[in-house]
Structure formats: C-alpha cells, structure tokens
Design an enzyme around this catalytic site. Structure first.
Site, PDB file in Angstrom:
ATOM      1  N   GLN A  84       0.897  -1.196   0.453  1.00 59.16           N
ATOM      2  CA  GLN A  84      -0.041   0.284   0.419  1.00 59.16           C
ATOM      3  C   GLN A  84       0.943   0.977   0.057  1.00 59.16           C
ATOM      4  O   GLN A  84       0.973   2.120  -0.347  1.00 59.16           O
ATOM      5  CB  GLN A  84      -1.006   0.313   1.278  1.00 59.16           C
ATOM      6  N   GLY A 123      -5.452   3.533   9.812  1.00 61.36           N
ATOM      7  CA  GLY A 123      -5.649   3.259   8.046  1.00 61.36           C
ATOM      8  C   GLY A 123      -3.700   2.671   7.084  1.00 61.36           C
ATOM      9  O   GLY A 123      -3.487   4.497   7.776  1.00 61.36           O
ATOM     10  N   GLU A 128      -4.315   4.859   2.141  1.00 61.59           N
ATOM     11  CA  GLU A 128      -3.863   6.657   1.458  1.00 61.59           C
ATOM     12  C   GLU A 128      -2.849   6.998   2.916  1.00 61.59           C
ATOM     13  O   GLU A 128      -2.468   8.217   1.601  1.00 61.59           O
ATOM     14  CB  GLU A 128      -5.522   7.398   1.606  1.00 61.59           C
TER      15      GLU A 128
END
Lengths: 329, 165, 730
Positions: C625, C689, C692
């Site tokens: 990610q 998270g 992002e």
C-alpha cells in the site's frame, strides 16, 4: 469501428491494387486500429500485408541496409548491424513506445504514424486533418504537444515518430511500389509534407502505393546520438527529440545531419543549420548560434512555448556530447 | 469470418466479425478473461499476450490477422494449482495489488526475459553493441509498457529479477 | 447473538497480542494471489452470463439542453437492440458513502463528456460502432468552466478563524506567504468501470466494480426506485478503486435500465476515455499558504485557504486542509475551503481526498519556512508539534510523527545532505534531497462480519467488504486465524457480495480496521461459545494450530466445539473515541531526486517512507500500500495533471497515453519502514488506516528535493520540465 472488408494480400501487387481501389493497408496495426476503434479513421476495406515477404534486413550493394517494410521495430532495433553502424536508429526505436508495441509496429507503418493531437483523436471536435475544412480546435486549445515550426493556420499537429526522426538524420530512402508495378524511392527528406492548407495529406504516398522498404545509405564514420525529452521516464511521446549524426575530422565538424522530433508536422531537418556547423570547430557558442538559426522562425502556441528553449538546450547538449566536449567547455 | 487460432496449445475456431480484436476474441469468444482490457488502445499493457512467442498488446490487433498463429495467454502459463515460476514469484513478492494488470505484467515479463536472453538492448543500455545485463533499471525500462496503478513496480522488479537469476 | 462493540472508549486489552497463533502482522502471501496471477479471478465484466447483450455508453460533446437523442439513426444500425436513456440515468457517480441516488436525469448536460444514453447491441463491436453514430440535438448552454471566474461558496465545516493571523504575519520574524496550485487528478484504476445487470423478475443482480457495497446497494435501489432487498451487487474482485468506484456509477444504472427494457442481461464496460470524462476527478486546487514564525522558527500563525471546484449540487468538497487543522501549532489560524461551482466533470474522492494535495503544499510551505529561518526542516517540524489539537483542544491518539522523522533521517543519511540549493551536481544532473511529513486522519465505519468455525479445523469469514487490491482477503483471514488459532490457509474469506453481512466497504482507509474489528468481534463471539461448551473462562482458553487448550486439557476443535460448527457474528461501530481523540496515521518521507540541468527532467533516485499507523496487520500488504502511495506521490509531483480545455472544460488528456501515471521506470526501489504502534482509541485491533497514508505528503518530499537540487521553487504542480527550464543553469 465501422464494418470493413478484410483481405489478406498474397503479393505486393495485391496490396497495391487494393490500395488503388481505396483499401487501407494494415501492417502492425498498432496505430491504425487505435484510430479505427475511435472512428478517427474508418476504412471500408482493409488489406493485410503481414504475410508478404517484406520482413528481412538485407545489405545493399552500396554497403547500406535495405529494411523490409514489415521488419518489426523491435527486430530493427536489435539488429547487430543497426546497433553497430546506425546506433541513432536503434536508440530512436528503443526510445519509442513499449516492448509490446515495438514487437508489432513495423518499419513502414511507423513512417505513416498519425499525429497524437488531442483534437484529431476526438471525433466530436473539428479537425482539418480528419475532416478537411472543418477547422482546427488545437489552435486556441490546449497545445502543449504541438508544433513550433512549419505549422499552418489549418493545422499545428506534430509527427509522433521517433524512428522517422532517426531515418531522416540518416538520409534514408523510402522504397515504394505502385499499383502499376513500378518502383520508386523517395528520400525521407521528401517523403513528408508540411500541413499548409491540406493537413490531411501527410506524405507523398498516393493511392496504390505500398512502402516495401526503407534503405539506409552506407554507414559513415560518425558519432550518432538520439535524445528524447518526455514527460515521464518511459512510454511517452517526445516533447522534443534530437537525432544527430556528426563526423569530426581534425577537430572540426566535417559533416553533420540533425533531425528533430516533436517540433513539426514531420521530422524536421534544416540544412542551413547543418551548413552553419560544417567546417567549424565545435563549441557551445557555435551550437547555440546554430540552434538560434534553427529556431529563428519558431512560433509557440502558448502551452508549447517551452519547446523553443528546450530544443535549443537539448540540441546544444547533444552536439556537445557527440563532439566530445566536456561539461562547460 | 473464420479464423483458426492455436490458443495455449489448443486449436480454436473463431467465427466472428472481422472487427473483433484478438483481446475481445479471447475474452468474449473463448471466455479466456485472464487477458484484461484496461484501455483498449495499447496504452496500458493489461492485454499483453504472446503471439508466436512474442509479447504484444492483444487489443491492437485483429483476431482475423492471426490465422494459424500460436497465442499464449496467462491461462496458458500456469494454473492456480500449478503456477509458472514467474506467477509464483509475483505471489511471493506481492507483485500486484488489485490484480487487474497482473496477467499482462506476467506475460510481458515472461516474454521480456526471452528478449533479454536474445541480447536485445533497451533504451537504457549503455553500450548498444554488448549484451546487456538485466539490471533493475533494465527490467524497469523493459516493463514500462505495463502500467500498474496500484504501483507494485518495486515488487514486480523483485519478482522478475528473481526469476531471471 | 452478535457481539457488538461501539468505540466509546479505547480498547486497551490488545487481545491480538495475547493470542497464540502468532500470525497477525506477518508478511503472508495473499490467498487470492494464485487466482490473480493465473488470470482466473473474475472481475465485473467477466462473469459468464447467458444471452448477455453489450452496451456502450453515449456521451454528450456539448453542454446544454438535450432536444433530441436522434435515436432512429442508431437504432437502424446492424445488431442494435435499442438506445436507452431515462430519468434514472445518472449525471455522475454517487459520492462516497452517499447511500442514495446522485443527481439523476440527463436532459441538461452539465459537462462535456456526460453520459446521456446507452446503445445496446448483440455484440460489442456493433454497439461500439453504433455509439459513434450518436448525434443528439443539444441546445448549447454557456456554462462557466473556470474556477476563478465565479464567486466561490465557503465551506463552513472547514473554516477556522482563530486569533489574528494578519497580525501574526505582520509581527513575525520569519514568514511565508505563497500561493500554490495543484491540477486535477484521475484515479485511473486499471479496470474500467463495468457492470453486468441481470434481472430475475423484480430482483436485480449487478456484477459491478464497486468499493462500498452496502452503500452502493442503497444507491442502486434508490436510483431505480427498487426495494433494497431486491438488489444484489457482486464485486468479488475489483481492479483498483482509489475512490473512483466508491459510489454507484453511470454504467451500472444504464445496464440495469437496458436489461429491464430488453428482458435480457446487459453488460456495459466504460471506455477508458469515458472513465476519464465522466467518473469523479480530483479537483484542481489553489492554496494560499501563510506561515508566521518567531526567530527560532516556532509558528505563531498558520493560514491555509483553498479554492476548489465541483459541479452544482455536489456535496463533496475536497477537504484540502484536513491535516492542516492539527499537524502543526500556531495560535493564530485562518483556514478556509471555498468551492467554485463550475461545469467541469464532477469532483469526488480520489485516493486520500484532502491530504493528497493539501499535505504536499503544507509541507512545501514548511520547507520554505525552514529555509527562511535557516534551520533543518526536520527540526522545524519537531519544534511545532502541538501538545493537543490546536483548534479543538482534544488530545491526540497515538502520534509517532517525530519518531518517524528521526528514524527516517537516520536511515536516509539526512544529516549528510548538501544544504545549498543547486549545490550538488553529477555531470548533467543536479542532485537534491528533500523531506516531508505524512499525515492522514484516521476514520472507521460500522461493519458486520460472520465467522464460522468448523470442527474440521477450518473457518469461513463472510462480509460484503471488498478487496480492491488493498489486501482485505489477506488481513481478514489473518485476524480470524489469530483469534481462532488456525493456520491462515485454513481460513476462507468470502467478500464482495451484498448477500453477506454488510461491512464497511473500501474507502477512506477504513476497511481493514473496521472490517478487521468486525471479524475480531465475530471471533470473540465464537470463542465465547467455545468457552461455554467447555465450561471455561475466556482467559483460560488458548486456540492454536487447530487445537484448544484450557487448563491442562488439550483437545481437537472437533472435541472443543461440541458441534459441527459454531458461527459468530460481530458488529463494530465507531463511537466517542472518534470525537475524544484526534486520530491520524503519521509518517515521514525522505527523497533524493536528480534534475537534468539541460532538459529539466526529474527522476526520483531513492525514496524512503517511515510510517506509524497503529498495528500493521500484514507487513507485506501494508508495505505494498505504501509503495503505491509513494508512487502516487511521484505522479502528483511530476507527471499527473488533468487538463481541461479552457473553452468548454473538457478533459483534453482523457487516455493513458496523455494522462501520465508513473511507469515502472519512473519508480526506483522504494524503502518502507513501519514503526511499532498500537492505537487503542481506533478499534479493538489497534490498527489505523494505511491505504492512503503512504501517499499523503509524498509529493512534497519530491518537490522539496527539486528545490534543493535546483534552487527553483515551483509552486504549480506537477513539476513538469517546462516549469523548471527558465531557472536552470545554461
């Protein structure tokens, strides 16, 4: 893509006759099918020349190379003779497109690539190249990739090929067979047209013409460079590219050919610039003068104004490198 | 029109509109949906397959132009239970995220190694006349025709390097 | 019984740390990997449906009022089954988590490229050709497309006016007062938006490419006037989202309308050009940054005022200053967000809305201030870390921002860099180094999951959560494997189907924490049932390798379960901790670039990202990610830019040849480091998270490095070569 009749040519004459009767020739198809899907091009008939025996690279009697029109870009770039004697061509090919596209795109097809102008690609926009007389939306539109030399009020598109730039720097000839069976060669120098008021006519090819080969003259002892400037590190069209073939003798430029991509409707060459360089001792000042001569009539459209200084800077650097000048020399 | 293709070693008959791209023939007619449509214009590489051993964008060629050709798709390289070395390396190195560009990446990488073995240069090759070493930069350049928006590029390079060695 | 947890207080039990299987966090391979690498994972358009017709969307090339679709000409073409358009058609996709229909009706074309119809034919080739014959009659409207040509609407939710910023600027020893611009971005997920609609009487099944199914189901039902119970959406594999598939989109409704009209299934796949033109773009921004500091570089004032755009009637406003609110101190603050209502395509969420463009600019301004003050950029940042949220006064959750910077600086060799802009050269290349911070607000969303543990030592996890490449299949299985003491290979994860319990969906980096927590709770429910069967306390139950141990008893699951299988359900809800703590993930980037002194071309040569995002559930997928995020940073910094024709707002570069996402050669080997952290305030699995975070601010490190390399400060993203040329040495 509109429906079309598909035929496979068994001989060059089939293709030529097909072309004379209005068919469009398909070779690698990487550009044609791209445009046909968008109906930018909408031929009613396709003649497939892929099975014709035009896939060889042969040495010519003059000591040059005859490159069959169907030689894929990848094979041409990897050919040992090209790598040794015409590195500018190998470099230009390798700078273009991607590995996959180079495996499919052909030598003849690459010469006939159409522009990447955004407005040419959008059939909802007028475009004199796509629909003669409809107008040009690139003028006054977004024109970052457009021409600074040789443009007209009808069209400011650029030619996207890298290979063709190198071919022009190498003074290659295009071999063409016509429907009547005759053959002729046209120097790449004369093969392309500037847009004027007929931007839909891009080359000297006429109905019934089939490109059968591109012929390179015998190699000369030279330094060869191809430098492509683009918006990402790979897989992008040239903003500006410079192909240079430079022969030095006793500290002077004995001969030089320069061709440029990204500047005009066709690969650009200016013999006056070359004349300014010939016989001179290489220096950055000389190269700058020559670049100014090249660009004296250059006109930006706004978003592409940067191409003028970029061309000058790149040309100086390429010549300095080819002539072995040290940084700052 | 009628075309015979040899797909993953098996002869397949295609009776279809001449407009059918090789990619659409694979996906819509042969139900081989491993080859992906990302752009349909040769700008992303997701549709990469091998034709007669060479990697091409299957979206930019017509199926009818390939009568008699040997087509190798991702499905022909390996299956979930029997992965090819390149497929296996992509799993171990996490050479993907969403997986949509992955079949194209793997077909491209598999064929690219053959190109490198044949001594083909690339634009980042210093000396055009020598056989290039497959450095990370060489791998990256040769794989630049395959976009990955998840951007697994460093992992893709790791996977390919491992298989190349 | 569903085990429910609402996060009204931090969960400091940290149960995953006390389980025995020791698989959580491990860099396991993705279980869906073999399907993906063999081309057998089915994406939306790839379900084999009998008798499926093919549709191609029809676009309007002109803004204005549709007078006629001129259907007849198209309908006469070979193979065409029909041309469809209705009041149900969408002007643009639904915004993320809307849960209701977006603006419907396509009689008024609001932007060039709007989809106003669908042509369906027996074959794709026929439909595609027919789409080019589409020539609607449209009475043109002269809508404004320039964001600076209208009076913008202020967004009160983002507005802060605290103290006296003008006074602070006036009195500052050092200040920065600059305007930056960023251009629009496209998500450009590799899989174009696609749907197959299949009706069975009143029931609709849509095979689609969507990120947030429980919302998408509501949006689809609302758009078509259906009962939600009659709608099923299947999205088992999604070829990338990045925000572009958050809400139901035009092709889904069009496929459903046409399938209903024709009485047969219809497949609609957007062309790449249509994705660019009609799917959410990230807005362009104009950001006025003001920083006031004392002689030592302590902030006394901070201003971040942004102009963004969107279509009329779209609620979404790119929250540009989202992290600016809390990242740095400065008692005098003015923050605003203003939306220009213009007729470019709809703006919506594209990966990391807000921070994606706000953070790089904030971090550029901090770099400018560091130069003005004459101190190290890392030191400047560390000097300005507030004790608590500088606007609301609430405490921070975990915040290892300083640690990320320190660790990154050490690993990168930051201290050894050249500090004089333009002072380091290698041949033609100017070498520069830069850093920036990463920050992304942490959010969660209600999520449910069901876990079934079988006596044979296998388990099944079920939720309608999606895996858009994020690793949901992997990490949800890993959570269950840890909680139930199983080899992760024994856990099957079923996702992407609204028939399954509603998860959070993928978006806003909420998925792993929210659904992971729901799975965790469902497993707790299963464990409770095992304890009941065994008559033991939860604290005395150890599950490991398919066996249960309690006290001195060790037994197989078959013996422990007392049944063929046990099913647990979990429901996770955000709660008061969302308000009580300022929660965010943090990080720091360090980057080396080379800028060509002749051409202005920039290459990133190495880049390091150090992150702290709570518990890392799988080190491999989390790293991926971040690799993706940093690469998006490269794109934002150097190449990505949606270009609008000034005359009509049309997206000019609407394909992947002209919209330049980074290619493999643009990306060097990137380094990613995670710091150990547990965020008890976020969720019971202590994660934050990560999808992002790895992107937020990354572009700033690159552009700061460009300044260090060249001495040229470009305040207009992306830094394409033309913007550098004039400042480069001859």
């Amino acid at each position: 893509m509109r429906p079309f009749d598909y035929a496979r040519a068994e001989a060059v004459s089939d293709a030529a006759k097909g072309s004379a009767a209005g068919a469009t020739i398909i070779a690698g198809g990487t550009n044609l099918l791209d445009l046909m899907k968008l109906e930018v091009m909408a031929p009613e008939r396709l003649v497939d020349i892929n099975r014709l025996p035009l896939g060889e690279i042969e040495e010519t009697e003059e000591g040059g190379l005859k490159i069959g029109a169907l030689v894929p870009n990848a094979d041409l770039a990897a050919d040992q003779r090209v790598r040794r004697d015409y590195p500018v061509l190998s470099r230009a090919l390798l700078a273009g497109a991607s590995g996959q596209l180079r495996n499919k795109a052909t030598t003849g097809g690459n010469l006939c690539q159409r522009t990447r102008c955004y407005y040419f690609y959008d059939t909802s926009e007028p475009c004199n190249k796509r629909e003669p007389g409809s107008g040009c939306r690139a003028i006054g539109g977004f024109n970052r990739i457009h021409a600074i030399l040789g443009a007209s009020d009808a069209c400011i598109a650029t030619h996207p090929s890298d290979m063709a730039v190198a071919m022009r720097a190498l003074k290659a000839d295009v071999e063409i067979e016509s429907a009547d069976g005759s053959r002729r060669t046209v120097p790449v120098d004369d093969f392309y047209r500037l847009p004027h008021d007929t931007p839909h006519i891009e080359t000297e090819l006429e109905a019934g013409d089939v490109i059968t080969a591109v012929i390179l003259p015998a190699p000369v002892t030279s330094e060869q460079r191809y430098r492509k400037v683009r918006d990402r590190a790979s897989y992008a069209f040239a903003l500006v590219s410079v192909a240079a073939v430079v022969s030095l003798e006793e500290g002077r430029i004995a001969d030089v050919t320069l061709a440029f991509g990204g500047l005009a409707h066709c690969p650009w060459r200016d013999e006056a610039v070359e004349a300014r360089l010939k016989g001179q001792a290489p220096s950055r000042a000389l190269f700058a003068e020559a670049a100014d001569l090249l660009l004296k009539d250059a006109t930006g459209q706004g978003h592409n104004d940067f191409k003028i200084p970029l061309t000058k800077r790149t040309m100086i650097a390429v010549l300095a490198d080819a002539c072995g000048l040290e940084t700052g020399e | 029109m009628k075309t015979t293709l040899k797909v993953n070693g098996e002869e397949r008959e295609l009776e279809a509109d001449s407009r059918v791209s090789l990619l659409d023939a694979l996906r819509n007619h042969f139900r081989l949906t491993g080859s992906k449509k990302g752009c349909d214009h040769g700008q992303c590489g997701a549709c990469t397959v091998m034709v007669n051993g060479r990697r091409i964008n299957s979206c930019l060629t017509l199926a009818c132009m390939h009568d008699g050709d040997e087509i190798t798709t991702i499905e022909g390289l390996g299956t979930p239970g029997s992965l090819s070395p390149m497929q296996d390396a992509f799993v171990r190195h996490d050479g993907y995220q969403c997986g949509y560009c992955t079949p194209g990446q793997i077909c491209s990488a598999t064929a690219m190694l053959e190109e490198a073995k044949a001594g083909w240069p690339s634009v980042v090759t210093e000396d055009l006349e020598s056989r290039p070493d497959l450095t990370d930069e060489e791998i990256s350049e040769r794989m630049s025709g395959n976009l990955c928006r998840c951007a697994a590029y460093p992992n893709i390079v790791d996977a390919i390097r491992e298989v190349a060695e | 019984m569903t085990k429910t947890l609402t996060m009204d207080k931090p969960d400091d039990r940290r149960r995953l740390d006390h389980m025995a299987q020791a698989v959580i966090g491990k860099p396991l391979d993705r279980p869906d990997g073999p399907l993906k690498v063999s081309g057998t994972a089915p994406y939306a358009a790839e379900y084999e449906i009998e008798n499926c017709a093919h549709g191609v969307l029809l676009r309007a090339a002109t803004m204005g009022t549709v007078k006629s679709l001129n259907r007849a000409k198209i309908e006469a073409l070979p193979g065409v089954l029909g041309v469809f358009s209705s009041d149900e058609f969408l002007r643009n996709p639904a915004q993320g988590m809307a849960g209701e229909a977006p603006v419907q009706g396509v009689g008024e074309v609001a932007y060039v490229g709007e989809v106003i119809g669908l042509v369906v034919a027996e074959t794709f080739e026929q439909a595609r050709h027919a789409s080019y014959a589409f020539a609607p009659e449209i009475e043109p409207a002269g809508h404004i497309v320039d964001p600076e040509a209208v009076e913008p609407e202020p967004q009160d939710s983002e507005a802060v006016d605290q103290g006296d910023l003008a006074g602070a600027m006036r009195d500052a020893s050092h200040s920065v007062d600059v305007v930056y611009r960023t251009e629009g971005h496209a998500a450009a997920a590799m899989e174009p938006h696609a749907s197959i609609a299949v009706w069975d009487g009143p029931k609709l099944t849509l095979y689609g490419a969507y990120q947030m199914l429980k919302f998408n189901r509501k949006e689809l039902a609302d758009s078509l006037g259906l009962d939600e119970a009659d709608v099923r959406i299947v999205s088992r594999y999604v070829g990338g989202g990045f925000g572009s598939k958050l809400g139901i989109s035009q092709e889904g409704i069009a496929a459903a309308v046409a399938a209903r009209g024709l009485g047969r299934p219809v497949s609609v796949v957007m062309t790449r050009q249509q994705v660019f033109e009609s799917i959410m773009r990230r807005t362009e921004t104009k950001q006025h940054m003001r920083l006031a500091a004392d002689a030592e570089g302590r902030l006394t004032g901070l201003g971040h005022e942004s102009l963004i755009s969107n279509l009329p009637d779209e609620e979404f406003a790119e929250p540009v200053p989202q992290s600016t609110h809390f990242l740095y101190g400065g008692e005098n603050r003015k923050i605003s967000l203003n939306v220009a209502r213009i007729h470019r395509p709809a703006a919506g969420s594209v990966r990391a809305p807000g921070e994606a463009v706000g953070m790089p600019v904030l971090e550029n301004a901090m770099d400018e201030l560091a130069h003005a003050v004459g101190i190290d950029p890392v030191e400047l940042r560390k000097k300005n870390l507030p004790e608590c949220h500088p606007e609301t006064g609430i405490p921070f959750g975990t915040r290892k921002y300083a640690e990320c910077m320190d660790e990154g600086a050490k690993r990168f060799g930051w201290a050894d860099r050249n500090r004089v802009p333009g002072g380091l050269r290698e041949g033609e290349w100017l070498i520069g180094h830069g850093m920036a911070g990463a920050s992304r607000v942490n959010m969660t969303e209600t999520a449910k999951a069901r876990v079934t543990l079988s006596a044979n030592g296998t388990a099944t996890v079920e939720t309608d959560m999606t895996d858009i490449g994020t690793g949901s299949y992997t990490v949800l299985g890993q959570v269950a494997a840890e909680m139930l003491g199983l080899d992760p290979a024994k856990v099957e994860v079923k996702l992407g189907d609204t028939d399954l319990p509603p998860g959070s969906g993928s978006g806003g980096s909420i998925g792993a924490s929210s659904c992971g927590s729901a799975v965790f709770l469902a497993c707790e429910d299963v464990r409770t049932q095992i304890c009941e069967a065994l008559g033991c306390e939860e604290a005395d139950l150890t599950l490991k390798d398919g066996e249960a141990v309690t006290g001195n008893r060790r037994m197989s699951l078959a013996d422990a379960l007392g049944a063929d299988e046990l099913t647990g359900e979990g429901e996770f809800n955000p709660g008061e901790t969302s308000e009580d703590y300022a929660q965010a993930g943090y990080g720091a980037y360090f980057c080396e670039v080379a800028v060509n002194s002749v051409t202005g071309e920039t290459r990133v040569r190495r880049m390091l990202g150090v992150y702290a995002a709570g518990r890392i559930l799988n080190e491999k997928t989390a790293r991926s990610q971040c690799l993706g995020g940093m690469t998006w940073g490269i794109g934002t910094a150097l190449t990505e830019e949606l270009v609008h024709d000034e005359r009509n707002g049309k997206i000019v570069n609407r394909d992947l040849a002209e919209y330049h996402v980074p290619v493999n050669l643009d990306v060097p080997q990137l380094n990613v480091v995670f710091l150990e952290e547990r965020e008890d305030a976020a969720c019971p699995i202590q994660s934050k998270g990560i999808g992002e975070l790895g992107f937020c601010g990354a572009a700033g490190a690159i552009t700061n490095a460009i300044y260090n390399a060249t001495g040229v400060r470009v305040r207009d993203y992306p830094v394409t070569l033309d913007k550098l040329l004039a400042g480069l040495p001859d």
